[in-house]
Design a protein around this motif. Structure first.
Motif, mmCIF file in Angstrom:
data_model
loop_
_atom_site.group_PDB
_atom_site.id
_atom_site.type_symbol
_atom_site.label_atom_id
_atom_site.label_comp_id
_atom_site.label_asym_id
_atom_site.label_seq_id
_atom_site.Cartn_x
_atom_site.Cartn_y
_atom_site.Cartn_z
ATOM 1 N N GLN A 93 68.942 22.988 33.459
ATOM 2 C CA GLN A 93 69.433 23.718 32.287
ATOM 3 C C GLN A 93 68.404 23.810 31.164
ATOM 4 O O GLN A 93 68.327 24.824 30.474
ATOM 5 C CB GLN A 93 70.721 23.067 31.782
ATOM 6 C CG GLN A 93 71.871 23.208 32.776
ATOM 7 C CD GLN A 93 73.100 22.413 32.384
ATOM 8 O OE1 GLN A 93 73.010 21.414 31.683
ATOM 9 N NE2 GLN A 93 74.266 22.855 32.848
ATOM 10 N N LYS A 94 67.595 22.759 30.993
ATOM 11 C CA LYS A 94 66.625 22.717 29.906
ATOM 12 C C LYS A 94 65.333 23.466 30.233
ATOM 13 O O LYS A 94 64.727 24.113 29.375
ATOM 14 C CB LYS A 94 66.313 21.254 29.568
ATOM 15 C CG LYS A 94 65.131 21.030 28.635
ATOM 16 C CD LYS A 94 65.466 21.295 27.205
ATOM 17 C CE LYS A 94 64.304 20.909 26.293
ATOM 18 N NZ LYS A 94 64.565 21.223 24.896
ATOM 19 N N HIS A 95 64.899 23.388 31.488
ATOM 20 C CA HIS A 95 63.584 23.917 31.844
ATOM 21 C C HIS A 95 63.608 25.106 32.813
ATOM 22 O O HIS A 95 63.012 26.145 32.527
ATOM 23 C CB HIS A 95 62.731 22.795 32.453
ATOM 24 C CG HIS A 95 62.489 21.656 31.527
ATOM 25 N ND1 HIS A 95 61.636 21.740 30.442
ATOM 26 C CD2 HIS A 95 62.988 20.399 31.506
ATOM 27 C CE1 HIS A 95 61.617 20.590 29.800
ATOM 28 N NE2 HIS A 95 62.424 19.754 30.425
ATOM 29 N N ILE A 96 64.267 24.943 33.965
ATOM 30 C CA ILE A 96 64.131 25.962 35.019
ATOM 31 C C ILE A 96 64.889 27.247 34.702
ATOM 32 O O ILE A 96 64.328 28.346 34.786
ATOM 33 C CB ILE A 96 64.580 25.393 36.388
ATOM 34 C CG1 ILE A 96 63.763 24.146 36.736
ATOM 35 C CG2 ILE A 96 64.401 26.450 37.475
ATOM 36 C CD1 ILE A 96 64.186 23.449 38.015
ATOM 37 N N PHE A 116 55.046 28.906 36.127
ATOM 38 C CA PHE A 116 56.037 28.096 35.411
ATOM 39 C C PHE A 116 55.529 26.669 35.227
ATOM 40 O O PHE A 116 55.617 26.093 34.145
ATOM 41 C CB PHE A 116 57.361 28.123 36.191
ATOM 42 C CG PHE A 116 58.346 27.068 35.795
ATOM 43 C CD1 PHE A 116 58.934 27.075 34.544
ATOM 44 C CD2 PHE A 116 58.707 26.066 36.692
ATOM 45 C CE1 PHE A 116 59.854 26.101 34.175
ATOM 46 C CE2 PHE A 116 59.620 25.095 36.337
ATOM 47 C CZ PHE A 116 60.200 25.109 35.079
ATOM 48 N N TYR A 117 54.955 26.101 36.297
ATOM 49 C CA TYR A 117 54.400 24.749 36.211
ATOM 50 C C TYR A 117 53.253 24.692 35.205
ATOM 51 O O TYR A 117 53.138 23.739 34.415
ATOM 52 C CB TYR A 117 53.877 24.292 37.581
ATOM 53 C CG TYR A 117 54.926 24.105 38.646
ATOM 54 C CD1 TYR A 117 56.280 24.036 38.319
ATOM 55 C CD2 TYR A 117 54.577 23.996 39.989
ATOM 56 C CE1 TYR A 117 57.244 23.863 39.299
ATOM 57 C CE2 TYR A 117 55.531 23.818 40.979
ATOM 58 C CZ TYR A 117 56.868 23.769 40.631
ATOM 59 O OH TYR A 117 57.821 23.594 41.602
ATOM 60 N N LEU A 118 52.395 25.701 35.246
ATOM 61 C CA LEU A 118 51.252 25.747 34.347
ATOM 62 C C LEU A 118 51.697 25.810 32.887
ATOM 63 O O LEU A 118 51.117 25.161 32.012
ATOM 64 C CB LEU A 118 50.384 26.962 34.680
ATOM 65 C CG LEU A 118 48.947 26.949 34.152
ATOM 66 C CD1 LEU A 118 48.178 25.770 34.726
ATOM 67 C CD2 LEU A 118 48.246 28.260 34.472
ATOM 68 N N GLN A 119 52.733 26.593 32.644
ATOM 69 C CA GLN A 119 53.277 26.706 31.284
ATOM 70 C C GLN A 119 53.773 25.345 30.790
ATOM 71 O O GLN A 119 53.519 24.954 29.643
ATOM 72 C CB GLN A 119 54.436 27.705 31.275
ATOM 73 C CG GLN A 119 55.173 27.789 29.944
ATOM 74 C CD GLN A 119 56.513 28.509 30.078
ATOM 75 O OE1 GLN A 119 56.735 29.263 31.018
ATOM 76 N NE2 GLN A 119 57.410 28.250 29.143
ATOM 77 N N LEU A 121 52.821 22.406 31.796
ATOM 78 C CA LEU A 121 51.706 21.464 31.651
ATOM 79 C C LEU A 121 50.833 21.765 30.439
ATOM 80 O O LEU A 121 50.546 20.880 29.635
ATOM 81 C CB LEU A 121 50.832 21.497 32.916
ATOM 82 C CG LEU A 121 51.410 20.871 34.187
ATOM 83 C CD1 LEU A 121 50.567 21.268 35.387
ATOM 84 C CD2 LEU A 121 51.454 19.354 34.061
ATOM 85 N N GLN A 122 50.436 23.030 30.314
ATOM 86 C CA GLN A 122 49.442 23.384 29.298
ATOM 87 C C GLN A 122 50.056 23.793 27.959
ATOM 88 O O GLN A 122 49.573 23.376 26.903
ATOM 89 C CB GLN A 122 48.555 24.518 29.819
ATOM 90 C CG GLN A 122 47.697 24.099 31.009
ATOM 91 C CD GLN A 122 46.729 25.183 31.436
ATOM 92 O OE1 GLN A 122 46.748 26.301 30.926
ATOM 93 N NE2 GLN A 122 45.876 24.863 32.400
ATOM 94 N N ASP A 123 51.102 24.607 27.991
ATOM 95 C CA ASP A 123 51.681 25.115 26.745
ATOM 96 C C ASP A 123 52.664 24.133 26.109
ATOM 97 O O ASP A 123 52.761 24.045 24.888
ATOM 98 C CB ASP A 123 52.389 26.454 26.978
ATOM 99 C CG ASP A 123 51.435 27.527 27.478
ATOM 100 O OD1 ASP A 123 50.217 27.334 27.303
ATOM 101 O OD2 ASP A 123 51.893 28.524 28.045
ATOM 102 N N GLU A 124 53.409 23.413 26.960
ATOM 103 C CA GLU A 124 54.442 22.524 26.439
ATOM 104 C C GLU A 124 54.089 21.046 26.566
ATOM 105 O O GLU A 124 54.869 20.175 26.182
ATOM 106 C CB GLU A 124 55.782 22.837 27.130
ATOM 107 C CG GLU A 124 56.223 24.290 26.923
ATOM 108 C CD GLU A 124 57.534 24.612 27.616
ATOM 109 O OE1 GLU A 124 58.397 23.709 27.681
ATOM 110 O OE2 GLU A 124 57.692 25.743 28.103
ATOM 111 N N ASN A 125 52.936 20.784 27.163
ATOM 112 C CA ASN A 125 52.374 19.412 27.231
ATOM 113 C C ASN A 125 53.254 18.390 27.950
ATOM 114 O O ASN A 125 53.289 17.220 27.576
ATOM 115 C CB ASN A 125 52.055 18.896 25.823
ATOM 116 C CG ASN A 125 50.937 19.675 25.174
ATOM 117 O OD1 ASN A 125 49.947 19.987 25.822
ATOM 118 N ND2 ASN A 125 51.110 20.010 23.909
ATOM 119 N N TYR A 126 53.966 18.831 28.986
ATOM 120 C CA TYR A 126 54.721 17.869 29.792
ATOM 121 C C TYR A 126 53.776 17.219 30.795
ATOM 122 O O TYR A 126 52.771 17.804 31.206
ATOM 123 C CB TYR A 126 55.884 18.557 30.519
ATOM 124 C CG TYR A 126 57.038 18.867 29.600
ATOM 125 C CD1 TYR A 126 57.932 17.869 29.226
ATOM 126 C CD2 TYR A 126 57.223 20.151 29.087
ATOM 127 C CE1 TYR A 126 58.985 18.146 28.370
ATOM 128 C CE2 TYR A 126 58.278 20.430 28.228
ATOM 129 C CZ TYR A 126 59.150 19.424 27.873
ATOM 130 O OH TYR A 126 60.189 19.687 27.023
#
Length: 379
Positions: A93-96, A116-119, A121-126
């Motif tokens: 619900q929060k991410h996908i 989606f994974y790249l976003q 990792l890089q944009d949202e710093n997870y």
């Protein structure tokens, strides 16, 4: 069964004539978007082969959101532990769903998921570890969608999750562990810290340990349940995996400390009378109720500061137990069994930092043995 090919703009498509339906209406199957005629022919032959063998599955027009929520409702709600279910639902619900939920499953591509994974990792710093958890959720759901024949194959299998960087494990030395236990002896939660360091049990396993699982005459403990915090509050449940349900030997010192702890606990029961809520727990608060892990961690951090030992996580007490045992020369299989790992190589992967010392020790022992034989021969 035969395919007909056509070029539209710079893309190729094919159409397969499937005969007529019950209403005598012509049935056809068309696929498009191929860069070359050869690609279209290859896809056409593959589809014809699947149709002839009865293996073709018409892709569902459900969205990613619909697939995920159906997976969680139909499967996850009953197959997952409560905490796992809540974690999966939060990720969905929060991410996908906000990023991919609107996409129809046949339109979802590996590149979209990779993006989606790249976003994240890089944009949202997870962290890579957290994104890998997102990948695991998608993988489970899409593999189930294949079994339910919503799709022919899972495109998630074509996506690479981020690579994990090796984590540096922080542990205490024997001296650190001894200093800490001597400082907290007689204080609140002492028995929890003692068990963590001497057995390598997980936090939830210690907080869920019952007296009926402590076989003090035999000198061992059965790990049969764990305490977890969920949206519904604190709950007891079975260990996460079959390997986690295990028997751990304890030394005489721990046995004696448990006996003393039980004696003090019985005195507290008598003192409180009916106000004492008996869950048969080894570690509990004064009224017999389970210990909230958040309170335990707060107290643990305070004790670390007061005792002056290095600041490590509570989970690192488990790592400390394993590391010390390996350094003392204990066989990795024994350590693996105590920790509840599914395989010995899991233990060796986690504690690879200890292996060089073990190798050096083994080499020295071999050399000593060889020299001993040579000396005997000389005499």
């Amino acid at each position: 069964m035969k395919g007909y090919f056509r070029k539209r703009g710079d893309k190729w498509s094919f159409t397969i004539d499937l005969g007529r339906d019950a209403n005598n209406k012509r049935k056809q199957k068309t696929q498009s978007g191929f860069k070359t005629k050869k690609e279209a022919q290859h896809a056409c032959n593959k589809l014809i082969n699947e149709l002839m063998k009865g293996e073709y599955v018409e892709p569902s027009q459900k969205t990613v959101e619909e697939i995920l929520l159906e997976f969680m409702t139909t499967h996850g709600k009953h197959a997952f532990r409560q905490k796992t279910y809540e974690t999966h639902m939060y990720i969905i619900q929060k991410h996908i769903i906000p990023s991919l939920g609107h996409v129809k499953v046949p339109k979802l591509t590996p590149a979209m998921v990779q993006g989606f994974y790249l976003q994240k990792l890089q944009d949202e710093n997870y962290s890579a570890e957290y994104v890998r958890t997102m990948h695991a959720v998608l993988r489970k759901a899409f593999n189930k969608a294949v079994k339910w024949q919503y799709i022919n194959k899972s495109i998630i299998e074509l996506v690479d999750p981020p690579r994990l960087e090796a984590k540096e494990i922080r542990t205490w030395t024997l001296e650190d562990a001894t200093t800490f236990l001597e400082y907290v002896k007689g204080k609140r939660f002492y028995i929890v810290f003692l068990l963590a360091i001497y057995t390598g049990m997980r936090q939830g396993e210690i907080l869920g340990l019952r007296w009926k699982d402590c076989h003090l005459k035999d000198g061992n403990i059965s790990v049969t349940q764990t305490l977890s915090r969920t949206a519904k509050g604190l709950i007891f449940q079975e260990p996460k995996t079959r390997g986690s349900k295990r028997l751990i030997s304890i030394p005489k010192h721990v046995t004696e400390e448990l006996k003393q702890h039980k004696k003090e606990q019985n005195e507290q029961k008598i003192l409180l009378g009916p106000a004492y809520e008996d869950y048969n727990l080894v570690a509990c608060i004064e009224t017999g109720k389970p210990i909230d892990a958040r309170n335990l961690i707060r107290y643990y951090k305070r004790m670390i500061k007061e005792s002056g030992v290095p600041d490590i996580r509570f989970h690192d007490l488990r790592h400390t137990h394993a590391t010390i045992m390996l350094q003392l020369g204990e066989h990795p299989k024994v350590v693996s069994e105590r920790l509840g790992h599914s395989k010995t190589n899991v233990t060796l992967d986690i504690y690879s930092h200890v292996v060089p010392d073990m190798q050096k020790s083994a080499a020295d022992k071999f050399e000593q043995a060889m020299r001993s034989v040579n000396n005997n021969n000389i005499v």
